[in-house]
Design an enzyme around this catalytic site. Structure first.
Site, PDB file in Angstrom:
ATOM      1  N   GLN A  59      37.529 103.966 129.948  1.00 30.83           N
ATOM      2  CA  GLN A  59      38.512 104.497 129.004  1.00 30.83           C
ATOM      3  C   GLN A  59      39.750 105.191 129.577  1.00 30.83           C
ATOM      4  O   GLN A  59      40.720 104.914 129.260  1.00 30.83           O
ATOM      5  CB  GLN A  59      38.071 105.248 127.885  1.00 30.83           C
ATOM      6  N   CYS A 177      39.694 113.500 125.667  1.00 25.89           N
ATOM      7  CA  CYS A 177      40.878 113.542 126.743  1.00 25.89           C
ATOM      8  C   CYS A 177      42.076 114.306 125.939  1.00 25.89           C
ATOM      9  O   CYS A 177      43.081 113.488 125.438  1.00 25.89           O
ATOM     10  CB  CYS A 177      40.996 112.163 127.490  1.00 25.89           C
ATOM     11  N   ASP A 324      30.832 113.304 124.638  1.00 24.06           N
ATOM     12  CA  ASP A 324      31.993 113.473 123.675  1.00 24.06           C
ATOM     13  C   ASP A 324      30.910 113.885 122.327  1.00 24.06           C
ATOM     14  O   ASP A 324      31.491 114.259 121.463  1.00 24.06           O
ATOM     15  CB  ASP A 324      32.465 112.030 123.181  1.00 24.06           C
ATOM     16  N   LYS A 332      36.690 116.957 125.924  1.00 23.20           N
ATOM     17  CA  LYS A 332      35.712 115.783 125.762  1.00 23.20           C
ATOM     18  C   LYS A 332      36.461 114.957 127.000  1.00 23.20           C
ATOM     19  O   LYS A 332      37.022 114.096 126.638  1.00 23.20           O
ATOM     20  CB  LYS A 332      35.585 115.203 124.503  1.00 23.20           C
ATOM     21  N   ALA A 335      35.526 113.389 133.249  1.00 19.79           N
ATOM     22  CA  ALA A 335      35.224 114.361 134.282  1.00 19.79           C
ATOM     23  C   ALA A 335      34.355 115.546 133.918  1.00 19.79           C
ATOM     24  O   ALA A 335      33.662 116.186 134.896  1.00 19.79           O
ATOM     25  CB  ALA A 335      36.696 115.101 134.531  1.00 19.79           C
ATOM     26  N   CYS A 367      41.597 116.800 132.910  1.00 20.98           N
ATOM     27  CA  CYS A 367      42.481 115.903 132.249  1.00 20.98           C
ATOM     28  C   CYS A 367      43.848 115.750 133.242  1.00 20.98           C
ATOM     29  O   CYS A 367      44.567 116.587 133.347  1.00 20.98           O
ATOM     30  CB  CYS A 367      42.862 116.781 130.925  1.00 20.98           C
TER      31      CYS A 367
HETATM   32  C1  FAD Z   1      42.888 106.806 125.995  1.00 18.26           C
HETATM   33  C2  FAD Z   1      42.008 107.744 126.910  1.00 18.26           C
HETATM   34  C3  FAD Z   1      42.337 108.345 127.844  1.00 18.26           C
HETATM   35  C4  FAD Z   1      41.103 108.977 128.543  1.00 18.26           C
HETATM   36  N1  FAD Z   1      41.534 109.582 129.459  1.00 18.26           N
HETATM   37  C5  FAD Z   1      40.763 110.363 130.511  1.00 18.26           C
HETATM   38  C6  FAD Z   1      40.939 110.759 131.588  1.00 18.26           C
HETATM   39  O1  FAD Z   1      42.081 110.755 131.956  1.00 18.26           O
HETATM   40  N2  FAD Z   1      39.862 111.591 132.219  1.00 18.26           N
HETATM   41  C7  FAD Z   1      38.650 111.734 131.773  1.00 18.26           C
HETATM   42  O2  FAD Z   1      37.978 112.301 132.437  1.00 18.26           O
HETATM   43  N3  FAD Z   1      38.437 111.268 130.528  1.00 18.26           N
HETATM   44  C8  FAD Z   1      39.198 110.551 129.745  1.00 18.26           C
HETATM   45  N4  FAD Z   1      38.968 110.020 128.739  1.00 18.26           N
HETATM   46  C9  FAD Z   1      37.729 110.290 128.050  1.00 18.26           C
HETATM   47  C10 FAD Z   1      36.523 109.545 128.366  1.00 18.26           C
HETATM   48  O3  FAD Z   1      36.604 108.309 128.581  1.00 18.26           O
HETATM   49  C11 FAD Z   1      35.101 109.989 127.521  1.00 18.26           C
HETATM   50  O4  FAD Z   1      35.207 111.491 127.355  1.00 18.26           O
HETATM   51  C12 FAD Z   1      34.139 109.458 128.092  1.00 18.26           C
HETATM   52  O5  FAD Z   1      33.846 107.933 128.152  1.00 18.26           O
HETATM   53  C13 FAD Z   1      33.048 109.976 127.158  1.00 18.26           C
HETATM   54  O6  FAD Z   1      31.547 109.415 127.649  1.00 18.26           O
HETATM   55  P1  FAD Z   1      30.480 109.231 126.673  1.00 18.26           P
HETATM   56  O7  FAD Z   1      29.172 108.570 127.476  1.00 18.26           O
HETATM   57  O8  FAD Z   1      30.231 110.626 125.638  1.00 18.26           O
HETATM   58  O9  FAD Z   1      30.885 108.185 125.510  1.00 18.26           O
HETATM   59  P2  FAD Z   1      31.220 106.607 125.706  1.00 18.26           P
HETATM   60  O10 FAD Z   1      31.561 106.534 127.201  1.00 18.26           O
HETATM   61  O11 FAD Z   1      32.541 106.112 124.764  1.00 18.26           O
HETATM   62  O12 FAD Z   1      30.024 106.041 125.549  1.00 18.26           O
HETATM   63  C14 FAD Z   1      29.108 106.056 124.261  1.00 18.26           C
HETATM   64  C15 FAD Z   1      28.481 104.822 124.397  1.00 18.26           C
HETATM   65  O13 FAD Z   1      27.419 104.829 123.258  1.00 18.26           O
HETATM   66  C16 FAD Z   1      27.193 103.655 122.743  1.00 18.26           C
HETATM   67  N5  FAD Z   1      26.771 103.723 121.092  1.00 18.26           N
HETATM   68  C17 FAD Z   1      27.565 103.814 120.201  1.00 18.26           C
HETATM   69  N6  FAD Z   1      26.767 103.965 119.022  1.00 18.26           N
HETATM   70  C18 FAD Z   1      25.546 103.698 119.436  1.00 18.26           C
HETATM   71  C19 FAD Z   1      24.267 103.928 118.749  1.00 18.26           C
HETATM   72  N7  FAD Z   1      24.402 103.738 117.600  1.00 18.26           N
HETATM   73  N8  FAD Z   1      22.946 103.594 119.666  1.00 18.26           N
HETATM   74  C20 FAD Z   1      23.081 103.351 120.821  1.00 18.26           C
HETATM   75  N9  FAD Z   1      24.370 103.490 121.540  1.00 18.26           N
HETATM   76  C21 FAD Z   1      25.508 103.748 120.821  1.00 18.26           C
HETATM   77  C22 FAD Z   1      28.609 102.983 122.895  1.00 18.26           C
HETATM   78  O14 FAD Z   1      28.514 101.717 122.732  1.00 18.26           O
HETATM   79  C23 FAD Z   1      29.042 103.229 124.442  1.00 18.26           C
HETATM   80  O15 FAD Z   1      28.533 102.435 125.418  1.00 18.26           O
HETATM   81  C24 FAD Z   1      39.804 109.231 127.988  1.00 18.26           C
HETATM   82  C25 FAD Z   1      39.777 108.578 126.955  1.00 18.26           C
HETATM   83  C26 FAD Z   1      40.571 107.539 125.942  1.00 18.26           C
HETATM   84  C27 FAD Z   1      40.144 106.899 124.997  1.00 18.26           C
END
Ligand code: FAD
Length: 424
Positions: A59, A177, A324, A332, A335, A367
């Site tokens: 993302q 982010c 997150d 969130k 990194a 960030c």
């Molecule tokens: C525009 C943008 C810019 C960003 N810039 C940065 C940056 O520069 N640097 C940085 O470090 N971070 C950045 N981020 C943030 C980073 O992408 C997220 O913090 C990170 O991806 C979170 O990881 P996660 O595993 O918690 O969630 P996600 O990576 O979102 O993964 C969650 C997973 O859970 C799955 N899921 C959802 N519901 C269910 C369910 N009911 N059962 C099972 N699985 C499910 C989803 O399909 C998904 O695969 C950015 C995000 C965005 C949107």
């Protein structure tokens, strides 16, 4: 074709032999895959991931997609390629938890047992909390870098923009982010200058936060950036409605707004802001199935309740959470997950061995704030918004070209080849 009721389905699933795993991971995004890869490297077997999506997204690249630097396809790869060998992929949605019995139920009506559970389904984008936004998102010059589908629309609309009001929003809830709502604004401002339309453009930033950025060292630099681009910053305002026909956005003052503090018994004041382009960052919260589960911290946003240092659930010792969805009081980001995952895995292994949980997460997050095409501030900090740079010999509290290159080329490589493989 007969239609099964929920009751029939759960009776059937109970009568079937239920799969049981040593470690069950909910969510195969940044956090779920990073933890699975590290568990594999530490020799833990009988691990499964519940993840519905065929596609894994990087993302952080969506900022550069919105800025027209990178095609959106570069941010997506097949999920299958990142499930560690030997780890089972359950392609389904987790739907409910029974932590007393150690069970997770899925949307397809199956039930899975676990010894240890890791909760990492990310967060939910609450588009519907802004009236009129869902209907117009991706059309009528309204876009958002927060989805794969709409990030390219940001670029399409910015590229067509010929002057007027460019409006950027940020909600008062935590967001993925915290810098992302501003990064695209600075890229847009730089683009308007390069195109010679800056003098015909007014850039407005409406934020639900009470500060431009929580870390003073970063805020100081951003205040200069805002001045350079002549951006008007309005703090303590939440976007509540969009009228795409009139091209007017409505904002409501938050509880921190001075007028609300002065008149707490009166309805919060609201303002109508006409726009020609709007980049929306939606309110965000824990997914509904987490909010409704026993794992929540009970807050309105419903995050998973964990100890902020060990990442262990505050009520169920065999459950951990990161990323997150967790209520860790830090920004969130991916990194942050890079620092959380090794702590979680080592503490989980200690628990399995009956040892003390000795690893402690300090809130480390980063960030990378793009401030122009080719310029970036690498904001690194820990709990309580304390500035804590980690890159040796580089002064990161300023706009830098080398840090922009790191975001463009270095970090995506590190993500796909090292972090998701449990190597960084
Ligand atoms: C525009 C943008 C810019 C960003 N810039 C940065 C940056 O520069 N640097 C940085 O470090 N971070 C950045 N981020 C943030 C980073 O992408 C997220 O913090 C990170 O991806 C979170 O990881 P996660 O595993 O918690 O969630 P996600 O990576 O979102 O993964 C969650 C997973 O859970 C799955 N899921 C959802 N519901 C269910 C369910 N009911 N059962 C099972 N699985 C499910 C989803 O399909 C998904 O695969 C950015 C995000 C965005 C949107």
């Amino acid at each position: 074709m007969s239609v099964q009721t929920g009751l029939q389905m759960s009776e059937q699933s109970l009568s079937r032999k239920q799969a049981h795993y040593r470690v069950l991971i909910v969510g195969g995004g940044t956090a779920g895959i990073t933890v699975a890869a590290r568990l594999k490297r530490r020799g833990i077997d009988k691990v499964a991931i519940i993840e519905p999506s065929e596609v894994h997204y990087y993302q952080p690249l969506w900022t550069l997609v919105g800025g027209g630097v990178v095609p959106v396809e570069q941010s997506a790869r097949p999920e299958r390629g990142y499930i560690p060998k030997g780890t089972e992929w359950i392609q389904d949605h987790a739907e409910s938890f029974d932590p007393e019995k150690g069970l997770v139920c899925t949307r397809s009506g199956k039930t899975y047992g676990y010894d240890y559970l890791i909760v990492a389904p990310g967060l939910q984008l609450d588009w519907q909390k802004v009236s009129g936004l869902t209907e117009t998102l991706g059309r009528n010059n309204v876009s958002s870098n927060y989805t794969y589908e709409t990030a390219p629309k940001t670029w399409e609309f910015l590229n067509q923009f010929r002057g007027g009001v460019a409006l950027f929003t940020m909600p008062s809830t935590p967001v993925k982010c915290g810098g992302a709502p501003q990064k695209i604004m600075y890229m847009a401002a730089d683009l308007f200058r390069r195109k010679g339309i800056a003098k015909d453009t007014q850039i407005l930033f409406y934020s639900g936060s009470n500060t431009l950025f929580g870390v003073p060292e970063v805020r100081k630099v951003l205040e200069k950036v805002v001045e350079r681009y002549n951006i008007q910053v309005n703090l303590n305002y939440n976007l509540v409605a969009i009228d795409p026909i009139r091209r007017v956005a409505t904002f409501e003052a938050t509880a921190n707004h001075p007028d609300v503090q002065a008149n707490p018994d009166k309805p919060a004041p609201s303002v109508e802001v006409p726009y020609d382009f709007l980049h929306a960052t939606p309110p965000q919260s824990a997914p509904d199935f987490i909010k409704q589960s026993p794992l929540t911290d009970g807050s309105a946003l419903g995050w998973v309740a964990v100890d902020k240092h060990t990442l262990q659930h505050t009520r169920y010792p065999n459950i951990f959470s990161l990323g997150d969805v967790s209520n860790l009081p830090t920004s969130k980001t991916g990194a942050a997950i890079r620092k959380q995952a090794p702590v979680l895995v080592e503490n989980l292994i200690a628990l399995m061995r009956g040892q003390k949980l000795s690893q402690s997460y300090d809130g480390a997050t980063a960030c990378p704030i793009v401030t122009a095409y080719g310029k970036l501030i690498m904001a690194e900090f820990i709990y309580d918004s304390k500035w804590k740079p980690t890159i040796p010999l580089v002064k990161t509290d300023r706009e830098r070209w080398d840090m922009y290159m790191l975001k463009r080329w270095g970090l995506p490589f590190m993500y796909w080849h090292l972090m998701l493989r449990g190597l960084a």
